[in-house]
Scaffold this motif. Structure first.
Motif, mmCIF file in Angstrom:
data_model
loop_
_atom_site.group_PDB
_atom_site.id
_atom_site.type_symbol
_atom_site.label_atom_id
_atom_site.label_comp_id
_atom_site.label_asym_id
_atom_site.label_seq_id
_atom_site.Cartn_x
_atom_site.Cartn_y
_atom_site.Cartn_z
ATOM 1 N N VAL A 97 0.857 -1.194 0.000
ATOM 2 C CA VAL A 97 0.000 0.000 0.000
ATOM 3 C C VAL A 97 0.891 1.242 0.000
ATOM 4 N N GLU A 98 0.310 2.322 -0.468
ATOM 5 C CA GLU A 98 1.026 3.595 -0.484
ATOM 6 C C GLU A 98 0.898 4.264 0.883
ATOM 7 N N PRO A 99 1.993 4.601 1.534
ATOM 8 C CA PRO A 99 1.907 5.243 2.857
ATOM 9 C C PRO A 99 1.353 6.660 2.734
ATOM 10 N N PRO A 100 0.737 7.166 3.783
ATOM 11 C CA PRO A 100 0.192 8.532 3.730
ATOM 12 C C PRO A 100 1.307 9.571 3.734
ATOM 13 N N GLY A 101 0.988 10.734 3.192
ATOM 14 C CA GLY A 101 1.901 11.874 3.274
ATOM 15 C C GLY A 101 3.038 11.875 2.295
ATOM 16 N N ILE A 102 2.939 11.097 1.174
ATOM 17 C CA ILE A 102 4.064 11.051 0.230
ATOM 18 C C ILE A 102 3.712 11.671 -1.116
ATOM 19 N N SER A 103 2.574 12.329 -1.222
ATOM 20 C CA SER A 103 2.219 12.955 -2.489
ATOM 21 C C SER A 103 3.244 14.026 -2.845
ATOM 22 N N GLU A 104 3.257 14.449 -4.098
ATOM 23 C CA GLU A 104 4.237 15.440 -4.543
ATOM 24 C C GLU A 104 4.085 16.745 -3.775
ATOM 25 N N LEU A 105 2.829 17.176 -3.556
ATOM 26 C CA LEU A 105 2.597 18.432 -2.838
ATOM 27 C C LEU A 105 3.039 18.326 -1.387
ATOM 28 N N GLU A 106 2.681 17.217 -0.720
ATOM 29 C CA GLU A 106 3.056 17.048 0.689
ATOM 30 C C GLU A 106 4.567 16.945 0.855
ATOM 31 N N THR A 107 5.221 16.230 -0.064
ATOM 32 C CA THR A 107 6.676 16.107 0.012
ATOM 33 C C THR A 107 7.349 17.454 -0.226
ATOM 34 N N ALA A 108 6.826 18.228 -1.186
ATOM 35 C CA ALA A 108 7.391 19.552 -1.465
ATOM 36 C C ALA A 108 7.258 20.474 -0.261
ATOM 37 N N GLN A 109 6.131 20.386 0.449
ATOM 38 C CA GLN A 109 5.925 21.210 1.639
ATOM 39 C C GLN A 109 6.917 20.830 2.744
ATOM 40 N N LYS A 110 7.150 19.524 2.904
ATOM 41 C CA LYS A 110 8.120 19.069 3.906
ATOM 42 C C LYS A 110 9.532 19.525 3.546
ATOM 43 N N LEU A 111 9.865 19.483 2.274
ATOM 44 C CA LEU A 111 11.186 19.927 1.844
ATOM 45 C C LEU A 111 11.370 21.426 2.059
ATOM 46 N N LEU A 112 10.309 22.196 1.826
ATOM 47 C CA LEU A 112 10.383 23.646 2.053
ATOM 48 C C LEU A 112 10.665 23.939 3.521
ATOM 49 N N GLU A 113 9.979 23.235 4.416
ATOM 50 C CA GLU A 113 10.200 23.413 5.844
ATOM 51 C C GLU A 113 11.607 22.980 6.233
ATOM 52 N N TYR A 114 12.074 21.899 5.617
ATOM 53 C CA TYR A 114 13.434 21.421 5.896
ATOM 54 C C TYR A 114 14.471 22.465 5.507
ATOM 55 N N HIS A 115 14.334 23.032 4.328
ATOM 56 C CA HIS A 115 15.303 24.029 3.858
ATOM 57 C C HIS A 115 15.306 25.270 4.739
ATOM 58 N N ARG A 116 14.148 25.636 5.258
ATOM 59 C CA ARG A 116 14.068 26.798 6.145
ATOM 60 C C ARG A 116 14.842 26.566 7.436
ATOM 61 N N ASN A 117 14.804 25.340 7.919
ATOM 62 C CA ASN A 117 15.410 25.036 9.220
ATOM 63 C C ASN A 117 16.874 24.623 9.132
ATOM 64 N N ILE A 118 17.253 23.904 8.063
ATOM 65 C CA ILE A 118 18.591 23.306 8.026
ATOM 66 C C ILE A 118 19.683 24.368 7.989
ATOM 67 N N VAL A 119 19.401 25.520 7.363
ATOM 68 C CA VAL A 119 20.425 26.563 7.297
ATOM 69 C C VAL A 119 20.704 27.166 8.667
ATOM 70 N N ARG A 120 19.784 26.987 9.613
ATOM 71 C CA ARG A 120 19.986 27.488 10.960
ATOM 72 C C ARG A 120 20.512 26.396 11.891
ATOM 73 N N VAL A 121 20.380 25.140 11.472
ATOM 74 C CA VAL A 121 20.891 24.019 12.277
ATOM 75 C C VAL A 121 22.385 23.815 12.039
ATOM 76 N N LEU A 122 22.828 23.920 10.794
ATOM 77 C CA LEU A 122 24.211 23.591 10.434
ATOM 78 C C LEU A 122 25.251 24.402 11.192
ATOM 79 N N PRO A 123 25.040 25.727 11.437
ATOM 80 C CA PRO A 123 26.062 26.476 12.190
ATOM 81 C C PRO A 123 26.258 25.980 13.619
ATOM 82 N N SER A 124 25.348 25.139 14.104
ATOM 83 C CA SER A 124 25.485 24.616 15.465
ATOM 84 C C SER A 124 26.569 23.544 15.566
#
Length: 371
Positions: A97-124
């Motif tokens: 079965v296809e797991p929930p939350g893997i559609s193109e739109l949902e994945t793109a939204q998760k990636l956008l949130e990731y990019h917003r946060n990772i640039v502030r995590v790396l300097p740590s």
């Protein structure tokens, strides 16, 4: 509806797991956390210091395509992929079965949130970070990661650092100690935490400490000195060096530390104005329902409902903070005279700017003060 776990609770669970005997003896791999700068700072202040940090990077379109192909076997929980890992058995294929939350739109939204946060995590994680391209065969990714984690970081310090951080409550000593411990592989020794651990372990000195903890009165310097001396005398402190904070707080304690033979070769005073300390501490709040910590100025609660139930720790009341500050000011002048080669650092600025000043004071020769 799935709600996110509060960072305080999540990191508390991680800390509890990493303290288990197997993690202590064999090491650990932490995956999926920290996701935000707040979580990165929180794990560092709790002494969770990774020796190697690896970021797996790939183009967003590659990640979206990979995610779209995921399939799950509901019977076994095994994860497959329509392109890279399709099961040979037709029986298994039929029940995927296809797991929930893997559609193109949902994945793109998760990636956008990731990019917003990772640039502030790396300097740590300066000096322990490596970015590896994940857009290549998994075997190649694995061997690059394995090669990196087998390397040992070389310290820039020209000696074994024995660092003492002095400062008032709320001056940022704990965070700076964690950053120094991570960068230089030092043992992070917080005197207050050390005493609590001795009581919790019911050690020989812990039993001496117990009555003072129960009555909530100050522990005699003689007992503190024994606990502290025992910790600083261990092999890891001798070989790696240490960063000490929370002791000494007055001239008598400084003499005691000197008498025990544990003389710091770098001493820093983190100076923060009273108004900033009041602002940092008195506006802290805790949600009694989730355990999440907020700050009314720097990290306000997301809703009025949460704000209405927030509680203030009694120790953060302005009167108690003012009392601690007065005590610190009375003792700091004598401590500064005792540690003549101490370096004063403005602690009322961005934590990483403060860290850069501390680091400079470690790797460079001590300044010659004009009398």
């Amino acid at each position: 509806m799935i709600t996110s776990v509060p960072s305080t609770l999540l990191i508390g669970l991680v800390e509890e797991r990493l303290n288990d005997e197997d993690c202590v003896q064999r090491g650990w791999i932490l995956d999926g956390i920290p996701e935000t700068r707040e979580q990165a700072l929180m794990i560092q202040t709790r002494g969770i210091i990774p020796r190697h940090v690896i970021v797996l990077s790939a183009p967003d379109m590659v990640l979206i395509e990979r995610n779209l192909g995921k399939r799950v076997d509901p019977l076994t929980g095994e994860i497959y992929h329509t392109t890279f890992d399709w099961p040979p058995a037709s029986e298994v294929q039929g029940r995927l079965v296809e797991p929930p939350g893997i559609s193109e739109l949902e994945t793109a939204q998760k990636l956008l949130e990731y990019h917003r946060n990772i640039v502030r995590v790396l300097p740590s994680f300066p000096k322990v970070l490596k970015v590896i391209s994940a857009d290549q065969p998994c075997v190649d990714v694995f061997y690059q990661a394995l090669t990196y984690v087998q390397t040992s970081h070389r310290s820039n310090a020209p000696f074994t650092p024995r660092v003492l951080l002095c400062g008032s409550v709320g001056s940022g000593k704990s965070l700076q100690a964690a950053l120094l411990a991570q960068k230089y592989g030092l043992v992070n020794v917080c005197c207050g935490q050390l005493l609590k651990e001795a009581v919790a372990e019911n050690s020989r000195y812990g039993r001496d400490l117990q009555p003072f903890f129960e009555k909530e009165i100050a522990v005699p310097d003689s007992i503190v000195g024994k606990v502290l001396g025992q910790r600083l005398g261990r092999r890891d402190c001798t070989q790696k060096g240490w960063v000490l904070h929370g002791f000494p707080r007055d001239l008598d304690q400084a003499h005691l530390l000197d008498h025990l033979g544990y003389k710091p070769n770098r001493v820093f005073f983190l100076n923060v104005p009273l108004d900033s300390i009041i602002e940092r501490l008195t506006l802290r709040r805790t949600d009694p329902v989730t355990g999440e910590r907020y700050h009314l100025m720097y990290k306000p609660p997301p809703t009025l409902e949460i704000q209405a139930r927030l509680l203030q720790n009694p120790k953060d009341a302005e009167e108690r903070v003012q009392l601690k500050m007065d005590l610190f000011y009375r003792n700091s002048a004598e401590l500064e005279k005792f540690y003549r080669q101490a370096v004063a650092v403005n602690g009322d600025q961005d934590p990483y700017t403060v860290f850069e000043h501390l680091e400079s004071g470690i790797i460079h020769p001590l300044p010659n003060k004009v009398l």
